[in-house]
Write a protein that holds these residues in place. Structure first.
Motif, mmCIF file in Angstrom:
data_model
loop_
_atom_site.group_PDB
_atom_site.id
_atom_site.type_symbol
_atom_site.label_atom_id
_atom_site.label_comp_id
_atom_site.label_asym_id
_atom_site.label_seq_id
_atom_site.Cartn_x
_atom_site.Cartn_y
_atom_site.Cartn_z
ATOM 1 N N GLY A 174 0.797 -1.221 0.000
ATOM 2 C CA GLY A 174 0.000 0.000 0.000
ATOM 3 C C GLY A 174 0.828 1.269 0.000
ATOM 4 N N SER A 175 2.150 1.135 0.139
ATOM 5 C CA SER A 175 3.026 2.313 0.113
ATOM 6 C C SER A 175 3.412 2.640 -1.329
ATOM 7 C CB SER A 175 4.278 2.072 0.960
ATOM 8 O OG SER A 175 5.074 1.041 0.393
ATOM 9 N N THR A 176 3.877 3.847 -1.538
ATOM 10 C CA THR A 176 4.356 4.248 -2.859
ATOM 11 C C THR A 176 5.726 3.632 -3.096
ATOM 12 O OG1 THR A 176 3.145 6.338 -2.744
ATOM 13 C CG2 THR A 176 4.962 6.222 -4.318
ATOM 14 N N ARG B 151 4.205 4.552 -14.915
ATOM 15 C CA ARG B 151 3.037 4.998 -14.162
ATOM 16 C C ARG B 151 1.916 5.439 -15.106
ATOM 17 N NH1 ARG B 151 4.837 8.185 -9.286
ATOM 18 N NH2 ARG B 151 5.604 6.123 -8.798
ATOM 19 N N VAL C 236 4.137 -3.534 -8.514
ATOM 20 C CA VAL C 236 3.766 -2.129 -8.387
ATOM 21 C C VAL C 236 2.653 -1.858 -9.392
ATOM 22 C CG1 VAL C 236 4.623 0.246 -8.562
ATOM 23 C CG2 VAL C 236 6.153 -1.571 -7.727
ATOM 24 N N ASP C 237 1.537 -1.311 -8.924
ATOM 25 C CA ASP C 237 0.414 -1.089 -9.828
ATOM 26 C C ASP C 237 0.629 0.162 -10.690
ATOM 27 O OD1 ASP C 237 -0.359 1.161 -8.321
ATOM 28 O OD2 ASP C 237 -2.093 0.175 -7.415
ATOM 29 N N ASP D 30 -0.553 2.986 -10.521
ATOM 30 C CA ASP D 30 -0.475 4.229 -9.749
ATOM 31 C C ASP D 30 0.832 4.339 -8.962
ATOM 32 O OD1 ASP D 30 -3.015 5.153 -10.558
ATOM 33 O OD2 ASP D 30 -3.974 3.878 -9.044
ATOM 34 N N ILE E 80 1.851 2.106 -6.646
ATOM 35 C CA ILE E 80 1.631 1.589 -5.288
ATOM 36 C C ILE E 80 2.059 0.124 -5.220
ATOM 37 C CG2 ILE E 80 -0.107 1.170 -3.487
ATOM 38 C CD1 ILE E 80 0.419 4.168 -4.178
ATOM 39 N N ARG F 64 1.611 -3.421 -4.385
ATOM 40 C CA ARG F 64 0.423 -4.247 -4.165
ATOM 41 C C ARG F 64 0.745 -5.659 -3.687
ATOM 42 N NH1 ARG F 64 -3.205 -0.828 -3.025
ATOM 43 N NH2 ARG F 64 -3.389 0.796 -4.601
#
Length: 156
Positions: A7-9, A29, A123-124, A126, A128, A130
């Protein structure tokens, strides 16, 4: 084992691939989810097997919505030789200098061995984190788990 919190960047980075080209995580991104595969050493047995497994299933890893990036602390020239020897036709990124800086940012640098631990992140689009998984030095990853996590990161 440490690592980034889900959930973190994801920390952004720019590293050179086996062809000397810059690859920037934030460049994906808004377009693609990314599977980051940290591995200890080019040409080692487990790493060669894992990256060959990615190569064999590359069509599943590389879709219009996904990308795979493999990261180690090996220099670019070693990564080029590794890619050429094993037919690895996806980005192998060099975290060589400053030595292990990206691996440290992701909480997976092994200070004793001077290499990243065998860890993966998804990493999604956005940026983030996951999904993550961490394995011992001699323990191979399950690529089915990686593909499932990557697919989940692009589902609406």
């Amino acid at each position: 084992m440490s690592g980034l919190e889900l959930g973190s960047t994801a920390p952004d980075f720019t590293l050179r691939d086996q062809f000397g080209q810059d690859v920037t995580l934030s460049g994906f991104r808004g377009r693609k989810a990314v599977c980051l595969v940290f591995y200890p050493f080019a040409f080692s047995g487990v790493c060669t097997g894992e990256l060959s497994a990615v190569r064999e299933r590359l069509d599943a890893f590389l879709t219009f919505d996904t990308e795979v990036l493999a990261l180690s602390c090996d220099p670019v020239y070693s990564l080029r030789a590794f890619a050429d020897a094993d037919g690895l036709n996806f980005p192998l990124l060099s975290d060589y200098w400053p030595h292990g800086a990206v691996s440290r940012d992701y909480g997976v640098f092994d200070e004793e061995r001077g290499c990243p631990r065998r860890s993966s992140y998804v990493v999604d689009t956005d940026g983030i984190v996951r999904w993550s998984v961490h394995h011992g030095l001699h323990e191979a990853r399950d690529m089915d788990d990686h593909l499932a996590a990557l697919r989940d990161a692009v589902r609406p």
